[in-house]
Design a protein around this motif. Structure first.
Motif, short mmCIF file in Angstrom:
data_model
loop_
_atom_site.label_atom_id
_atom_site.label_comp_id
_atom_site.label_asym_id
_atom_site.label_seq_id
_atom_site.Cartn_x
_atom_site.Cartn_y
_atom_site.Cartn_z
N TYR A 127 0.81 -1.22 0.00
CA TYR A 127 0.00 0.00 0.00
C TYR A 127 0.84 1.27 0.00
CZ TYR A 127 -0.05 0.09 5.26
OH TYR A 127 0.28 0.13 6.60
N TRP A 159 -5.39 0.98 7.31
CA TRP A 159 -5.52 0.88 5.86
C TRP A 159 -6.80 0.13 5.48
CZ3 TRP A 159 -3.87 3.09 1.63
CH2 TRP A 159 -4.09 2.47 0.41
N ASP A 163 -8.59 3.57 4.65
CA ASP A 163 -8.03 4.13 3.42
C ASP A 163 -7.99 3.19 2.22
OD1 ASP A 163 -7.44 6.78 4.32
OD2 ASP A 163 -5.87 5.92 5.57
N ASP A 164 -8.20 1.90 2.42
CA ASP A 164 -8.17 0.97 1.29
C ASP A 164 -9.27 1.37 0.30
OD1 ASP A 164 -8.19 -1.09 -0.50
OD2 ASP A 164 -8.60 -2.68 0.97
N PRO A 165 -8.91 1.75 -0.93
CA PRO A 165 -9.95 2.21 -1.86
C PRO A 165 -11.01 1.14 -2.13
CG PRO A 165 -7.77 2.18 -2.93
CD PRO A 165 -7.56 1.79 -1.49
N ARG A 166 -10.62 -0.15 -1.98
CA ARG A 166 -11.62 -1.21 -2.25
C ARG A 166 -12.53 -1.46 -1.05
NH1 ARG A 166 -7.20 -5.25 -4.50
NH2 ARG A 166 -6.11 -4.01 -2.95
N LYS A 167 -12.13 -1.01 0.12
CA LYS A 167 -12.94 -1.15 1.36
C LYS A 167 -13.58 -2.54 1.46
CE LYS A 167 -13.32 2.89 3.72
NZ LYS A 167 -12.70 3.86 2.93
#
Ligand SMILES: Cc1cc2nc3c(=O)[nH]c(=O)nc-3n(C[C@H](O)[C@H](O)[C@H](O)COP(=O)(O)OP(=O)(O)OC[C@H]3O[C@@H](n4cnc5c(N)ncnc54)[C@H](O)[C@@H]3O)c2cc1C
Length: 286
Positions: A127, A159, A163-167
């Protein structure tokens, strides 16, 4: 004036380069990664801009010294572009190896080579966009177990939950060998994820381990004042995934599904002998 090779441009290599250069010598820094900084660049949490900017400023000051020369994307090893004997052929006065703690620590668990099982450092590199980790598959499912209860756990949960764009993660379960009083993270780090804590589950977990805490003179009622001050604050449950803890538990084995991907982690009470498992955590209901 002498010429010195410094291998590795993490904080240790760069500050060594600075000292040597200030002594009036020529320094050539060879670094595996493209950017200098080592784990200070690729380990520190991506949104900690202030810390990263401060460190980058210090590093660029070192690299802008006229007698320091930086070569990124150059690995030194017997299998890489440059070997140590080849470096010796250039007749440097000295070589400094500041390559950090490389490699990853395996837990030695059955099944740990299943897909979807990652070493924390590799996941953090991913990441933080370090090649080649940046483009490798570090996908997760809806339930993710993190083994360990220190600051790196907090970064990874941060993360996954924030913040993980894929959530993807709906539930992050921290598997901790020790109890709530032995949490190793800094409270100022935990603040980033504290509102994701599932308080009902946390209370249930304290109830589950209460007899064992009492047996060693620990009082569950003091957890809030000691290591989890969020419990003293009004509830402000963050939307999204839930953060849960499984204390006094050690991972025992990893089970993969038919495709070879992790789908279950067996944990055992930390004080029991291996082989007496008491809980399964299902990990991949996608
Ligand atoms: C996941 C993680 C998160 C962390 N977060 C923080 C934090 O938030 N705050 C904090 O203060 N500390 C943090 N740390 C600790 C901190 O990053 C380290 O203590 C510090 O970076 C160690 O410095 P170093 O120079 O010894 O090694 P590293 O920083 O590891 O640097 C080693 C350098 O050597 C290079 N290298 C390696 N092998 C070769 C080779 N064969 N040839 C050429 N170059 C090579 C690498 O590319 C790298 O640039 C974290 C550590 C980890 C693992």
């Amino acid at each position: 004036m002498k010429t010195v090779f410094v291998v590795g441009a993490g904080p240790a290599g760069l500050f060594a380069a600075q000292k040597i250069a200030q002594g009036g010598h020529e320094v050539i820094v060879l670094n595996r990664d493209i950017k200098p900084g080592g784990l200070a660049e690729y380990g520190i949490y991506p949104t900690k801009d202030k810390m990263k900017t401060g460190l980058r400023k210090q590093f660029s000051k070192v690299l802008s010294l006229p007698n320091v020369h930086y070569l990124g994307h150059v690995s030194v090893s017997s299998q890489a572009e440059l070997s140590i004997p080849e470096l010796r052929d250039f007749l440097p006065s000295a070589m400094v190896f500041a390559v950090g703690a490389q490699g990853t620590k395996k837990l030695g668990l059955p099944g740990e080579n299943a897909r979807g099982v990652y070493a924390a450092k590799d996941y953090v590199y991913h990441y933080n966009q370090l090649p080649p980790f940046a483009s490798q598959d570090f996908s997760v499912g809806k339930r993710v177990a993190i083994v360990g209860m220190g600051n790196v756990m907090v970064d990874i949960a941060h993360w996954l939950l924030v913040d993980d764009p894929r959530k993807m993660a709906e539930e992050v379960i921290v598997v901790a060998r020790r109890g709530p009083f032995e949490a190793k993270f800094d409270l100022k780090e935990f603040v980033y994820i504290e509102n994701y804590l599932d308080r009902d589950a946390f209370r249930d977990e304290l109830k589950r381990i209460q007899p064992r805490l009492n047996a060693v003179g620990q009082d569950c009622a003091k957890v809030a004042d000691d290591t989890f001050p969020i419990l003293n604050k009004p509830l402000q449950q963050a939307e999204g995934g839930k953060l849960r803890f499984r204390f006094l538990s050690s991972p025992q084995s990893i089970h993969a599904d038919a495709s070879g991907r992790i789908d279950r982690l067996t944990v055992t009470d930390s004080h029991r002998r291996r082989g007496r498992s008491d809980c399964w955590i299902a990990l991949q209901p996608r």
